[in-house]
Scaffold this motif. Structure first.
Motif, mmCIF file in Angstrom:
data_model
loop_
_atom_site.group_PDB
_atom_site.id
_atom_site.type_symbol
_atom_site.label_atom_id
_atom_site.label_comp_id
_atom_site.label_asym_id
_atom_site.label_seq_id
_atom_site.Cartn_x
_atom_site.Cartn_y
_atom_site.Cartn_z
ATOM 1 N N VAL A 188 42.391 25.240 11.211
ATOM 2 C CA VAL A 188 42.249 24.875 9.802
ATOM 3 C C VAL A 188 43.474 24.123 9.299
ATOM 4 N N LEU A 189 44.662 24.611 9.654
ATOM 5 C CA LEU A 189 45.896 24.085 9.074
ATOM 6 C C LEU A 189 46.521 22.965 9.891
ATOM 7 N N PHE A 223 47.557 35.071 5.040
ATOM 8 C CA PHE A 223 46.372 35.241 5.874
ATOM 9 C C PHE A 223 46.802 35.910 7.181
ATOM 10 N N PRO A 224 46.774 37.252 7.237
ATOM 11 C CA PRO A 224 47.303 37.947 8.411
ATOM 12 C C PRO A 224 46.326 38.096 9.570
ATOM 13 N N SER A 225 45.056 37.715 9.378
ATOM 14 C CA SER A 225 44.046 37.922 10.414
ATOM 15 C C SER A 225 44.362 37.135 11.684
ATOM 16 N N LYS A 226 44.051 37.777 12.817
ATOM 17 C CA LYS A 226 44.192 37.110 14.113
ATOM 18 C C LYS A 226 42.846 36.955 14.813
ATOM 19 N N THR A 227 41.750 37.293 14.113
ATOM 20 C CA THR A 227 40.433 37.269 14.749
ATOM 21 C C THR A 227 39.429 36.368 14.050
ATOM 22 N N ASP A 228 39.751 35.777 12.898
ATOM 23 C CA ASP A 228 38.786 34.940 12.190
ATOM 24 C C ASP A 228 38.528 33.639 12.947
ATOM 25 N N THR A 229 37.275 33.198 12.913
ATOM 26 C CA THR A 229 36.938 31.924 13.563
ATOM 27 C C THR A 229 37.388 30.731 12.725
ATOM 28 N N PHE A 230 37.512 30.926 11.429
ATOM 29 C CA PHE A 230 37.904 29.807 10.568
ATOM 30 C C PHE A 230 38.872 30.263 9.474
ATOM 31 N N GLY A 231 38.408 31.047 8.530
ATOM 32 C CA GLY A 231 39.263 31.471 7.431
ATOM 33 C C GLY A 231 39.114 30.553 6.235
ATOM 34 N N LEU A 232 37.905 30.530 5.651
ATOM 35 C CA LEU A 232 37.611 29.641 4.534
ATOM 36 C C LEU A 232 38.540 29.885 3.345
#
Length: 356
Positions: A280-281, A248-257
């Motif tokens: 999340v983690l 999961f390389p994103s640095k802008t997601d609010t959650f990341g379902l």
């Protein structure tokens, strides 16, 4: 309680917002609530500039006004800031009808990444949009802090869940050419920071599932990566089960379902230690967060699939939906605003079935 949800994001899109609303509606109905939705589905729609796979319905104002009058909801929830959300907001403010909103994505960061428009401009729009909302429901405490910093509405926590029946461990059905397999699932767009993953020197194979404006350019740039394109929600577990690490390389997601979906299937996660993954983690040993993404990927290989699954079992859509409903109920208890007057016009049925 009669709940009307307005959303610009709906099928055939496959993303976290659509999944969240679909499961929330399902759980609300199971709990005995009467739920209807207004989505772009029945309306004339046009492709969103730079995102042709996303379609918006810009000419639904009168239909939305009529639906609100006819349905007479106890609670109006505006889930997105697109044309349907704007139309519902405009009418609710006009008739002095309380409503709640949600903040699903880091919209300003995405706009800046694609167009260069300053964050202050987009956040000013969000400040205006959510100003009249009783509550702005957000997925993590970090997002609450961010919205407070930007002086946006009254943010409250609405956590997410994962469908643990669908996203569950099982037999791998996709044989890989060489192991291990590193997988990323999501929109193929600049804001997802995919190149941070694709450019890594990792032994094994890299898979990407998803569609988006950058798909063709990344295919050409990274010919050794396997791009599967968009898949339905029901197809995704096969990919999770066949991989060894979810990246999961994103640095802008609010959650990341997708991180919870991966772990529900027993797939360990590698991510950056930023807002979203941190929320999340947490401190789980079933995932690895590191500023060195390659190190995180290689370390995640040593995490057991049972451990990842056990962590995902802490999240359920039922509990998340109870929190969603409690925000609506609290709003109703404190509200003295009248319902809209019912129209004598013929009703239009925009109800979306749970099988959509």
């Amino acid at each position: 309680m009669k709940i009307l949800i307005i959303t610009d994001a709906w099928f055939p899109q496959v993303n976290g917002v659509v999944r969240t609303l679909f499961k929330t509606r399902e759980c609300l109905i199971a709990a005995g609530h009467d739920v209807e939705m207004i989505t772009p589905e029945p309306f004339f729609s046009v492709p969103l500039p730079s995102y042709p796979e996303i379609r918006i319905a810009p000419f639904a104002n009168s239909a939305i006004r009529k639906k609100i009058r006819d349905y007479e909801p106890d609670a109006l929830h505006i889930a997105t800031e697109g044309p349907l959300g704007l139309a519902a907001r405009r009418y609710a403010v006009k008739i002095n009808m309380p409503f709640t909103t949600a903040y699903h994505t880091r919209f300003p960061e995405y706009v800046k990444a694609r167009t260069g428009i300053p964050l202050s401009v987009s956040y000013a729009f969000l400040r205006w949009f959510h100003k009249k909302s009783e509550r702005v429901m957000v997925p993590t405490p970090a997002v609450i802090t961010a919205l407070k910093d930007w002086r946006i509405g009254n943010p409250v926590l609405w956590p997410r869940g994962v469908d643990l029946d669908l996203f569950s461990p099982g037999k791998a059905t996709f044989p890989s050419k060489k192991n291990p397999v590193y997988l990323s699932i999501g929109r193929v767009a600049v804001e997802k920071n995919l190149e941070a993953f694709l450019s890594l020197d990792l032994e094994g194979e890299k898979w990407v599932v998803g569609d988006g404006p950058d798909l063709e350019s990344l295919k050409k740039k990274y010919p050794d990566v396997t791009f599967f394109g968009m898949k339905s929600m029901e197809e995704l577990p096969d990919y999770y089960r066949s991989a060894d690490v979810f990246v999961f390389p994103s640095k802008t997601d609010t959650f990341g379902l997708v991180m919870l979906e991966a772990m529900g299937c027993g797939l360990p996660v590698a991510a950056y230690p930023v807002d979203g993954p941190i929320d999340v983690l947490g401190n789980t040993k079933s995932a690895v967060m590191d500023n060195d993404l390659k190190k995180a990927c290689e370390s995640a290989l040593h995490i057991s699939r049972k451990s990842a699954r056990k962590y995902a079992e802490n999240f359920s859509w039922q509990s998340a939906t109870e929190i969603f409903a409690s925000h609506l109920e609290t709003r109703l208890k404190n509200s003295t605003a009248p319902r809209p007057k019912k129209s004598s016009e013929n009703k239009i049925d925009y109800k979306v079935s749970a099988q959509s």
